[in-house]
Design a protein around this motif. Sequence first.
Motif, PDB file in Angstrom:
ATOM      1  N   UNK A 275      49.911  53.170  58.466  1.00  0.00           N
ATOM      2  CA  UNK A 275      49.675  52.515  57.172  1.00  0.00           C
ATOM      3  C   UNK A 275      49.523  53.219  55.718  1.00  0.00           C
ATOM      4  N   UNK A 276      49.723  53.460  54.919  1.00  0.00           N
ATOM      5  CA  UNK A 276      49.495  53.339  54.175  1.00  0.00           C
ATOM      6  C   UNK A 276      49.022  53.089  53.021  1.00  0.00           C
ATOM      7  N   UNK A 277      48.219  53.586  52.280  1.00  0.00           N
ATOM      8  CA  UNK A 277      47.067  52.442  51.267  1.00  0.00           C
ATOM      9  C   UNK A 277      47.803  52.299  49.966  1.00  0.00           C
ATOM     10  N   UNK A 278      47.681  51.526  49.230  1.00  0.00           N
ATOM     11  CA  UNK A 278      48.918  51.249  48.035  1.00  0.00           C
ATOM     12  C   UNK A 278      47.594  50.869  46.871  1.00  0.00           C
ATOM     13  N   UNK A 279      46.749  49.844  47.003  1.00  0.00           N
ATOM     14  CA  UNK A 279      45.386  49.248  45.636  1.00  0.00           C
ATOM     15  C   UNK A 279      44.502  49.017  46.433  1.00  0.00           C
ATOM     16  N   UNK A 280      44.193  47.825  45.907  1.00  0.00           N
ATOM     17  CA  UNK A 280      42.423  47.961  45.852  1.00  0.00           C
ATOM     18  C   UNK A 280      42.455  46.345  44.918  1.00  0.00           C
ATOM     19  N   UNK A 281      42.106  45.444  46.000  1.00  0.00           N
ATOM     20  CA  UNK A 281      41.896  44.177  45.159  1.00  0.00           C
ATOM     21  C   UNK A 281      40.688  43.356  45.547  1.00  0.00           C
ATOM     22  N   UNK A 282      40.804  41.771  44.648  1.00  0.00           N
ATOM     23  CA  UNK A 282      39.866  41.414  45.685  1.00  0.00           C
ATOM     24  C   UNK A 282      39.386  40.137  44.495  1.00  0.00           C
ATOM     25  N   UNK A 283      38.231  39.188  44.646  1.00  0.00           N
ATOM     26  CA  UNK A 283      38.532  38.008  44.141  1.00  0.00           C
ATOM     27  C   UNK A 283      37.702  38.152  42.603  1.00  0.00           C
ATOM     28  N   UNK A 284      37.611  38.147  41.180  1.00  0.00           N
ATOM     29  CA  UNK A 284      36.479  38.118  40.045  1.00  0.00           C
ATOM     30  C   UNK A 284      35.338  38.117  40.449  1.00  0.00           C
ATOM     31  N   UNK A 285      34.534  38.924  40.497  1.00  0.00           N
ATOM     32  CA  UNK A 285      33.031  38.871  40.414  1.00  0.00           C
ATOM     33  C   UNK A 285      32.178  37.196  39.189  1.00  0.00           C
ATOM     34  N   UNK A 286      31.761  35.979  39.852  1.00  0.00           N
ATOM     35  CA  UNK A 286      31.584  35.297  38.792  1.00  0.00           C
ATOM     36  C   UNK A 286      30.757  36.121  37.592  1.00  0.00           C
ATOM     37  N   UNK A 287      29.886  36.933  37.951  1.00  0.00           N
ATOM     38  CA  UNK A 287      29.675  37.579  36.763  1.00  0.00           C
ATOM     39  C   UNK A 287      30.513  38.426  35.238  1.00  0.00           C
ATOM     40  N   UNK A 288      31.640  38.838  35.756  1.00  0.00           N
ATOM     41  CA  UNK A 288      33.268  39.263  34.866  1.00  0.00           C
ATOM     42  C   UNK A 288      33.632  37.908  34.339  1.00  0.00           C
ATOM     43  N   UNK A 289      33.674  37.209  34.914  1.00  0.00           N
ATOM     44  CA  UNK A 289      34.096  35.806  33.542  1.00  0.00           C
ATOM     45  C   UNK A 289      33.024  35.320  33.147  1.00  0.00           C
TER      46      UNK A 289
END
Length: 339
Positions: A275-289
């Motif tokens: 396995x190789x790590x390639x990136x980070x991700x996630x659902x946009x935090x409501x505070x950012x919106x």
Amino acid sequence: MLDKVKHLIAEVEAFKATSKEEVEQFRIKYLGSKGLIKGLFAEFKNVDAEFRKDFGKALNNLKVAANDKVSSLNETLDNTVSDASVYGDLTRPGEAIELGARHPISIVKNQIIDVFNRIGFTVSEGPEIEDDWHNFSALNLPEYHPARDMQDTFFIEKNPDTLLRTHTSSVQVRYMEENKPPIRTISPGRVFRNEDISARAHCIFHQVEGLYIDTDVSFADLKQTLLYFTKEMFGKSKIRLRPSYFPFTEPSAEVDIYWGLETETDYRITKGTGWLEIMGCGMVDPNVLTNCNIDPTQYSGYAFGMGIERIAMLLYQIPDIRMFYENDVRFLEQFKSVI
């Protein structure tokens, strides 16, 4: 005597020279103060009266022919010298023109952009010198937030509110402020972090971050987008998402691809796991919106980000990140055949 002059005219007209020195010797021989033509003019008084007219005419023709020959040869040789000075030796064999090559970072960046363009992502760009709001505060990193310590920021001394951006998420903030959902954009660019330079890290590197905002966007949408990317970019169809933490996404995850264990290199780069790590991700935090004037009760979205150097190192098996910045021609020439 008349026959001698006619013979000299023919000799003058037939004369050729390959250098200025030969022309000068010719001029002295015929037109010099002790030259043939001056000597013949001195003999003019000894010519019989009935032949003087023809002799004088022939003598003038000889003088004109000699002057014309000197001028013509000098002009020809001047042009030849001029060409040689500009072009060098015109008889030497030609040399193939060296072709340049795209930098591997540019190659990989363009490949990533092309993959996401196919599913509707547009490219957005922003300034490399940012303010605190766009780089930190709007991304759920208020002043004194402990996650700021993760960034190792280069601040501008004369203005503590100004800094070199630590990620291209700042471009996404600007894009959300200026555009209404639906939003589907990727932000490639150079970023800066005050880190020690080593084979695996650098104070300057490149990122591509993606953002999708719309109604009813779910984590499943994010997973399918990432799966599509890994298939197109690496030819790998197996991914996993591990729980992680980023201030601007909730929930957050690290993305790994299954690289395989087919070769010794595979064992080395995956540390025997495959396995190789390639990136980070996630659902946009409501505070950012909210910070970007987007209603989190109506819209949701996901974001992801990856380092271009890391992707390039995987694709081309480059062992040291410093090689991207040394401008070693031997390294760069290896990418001539890559579009």
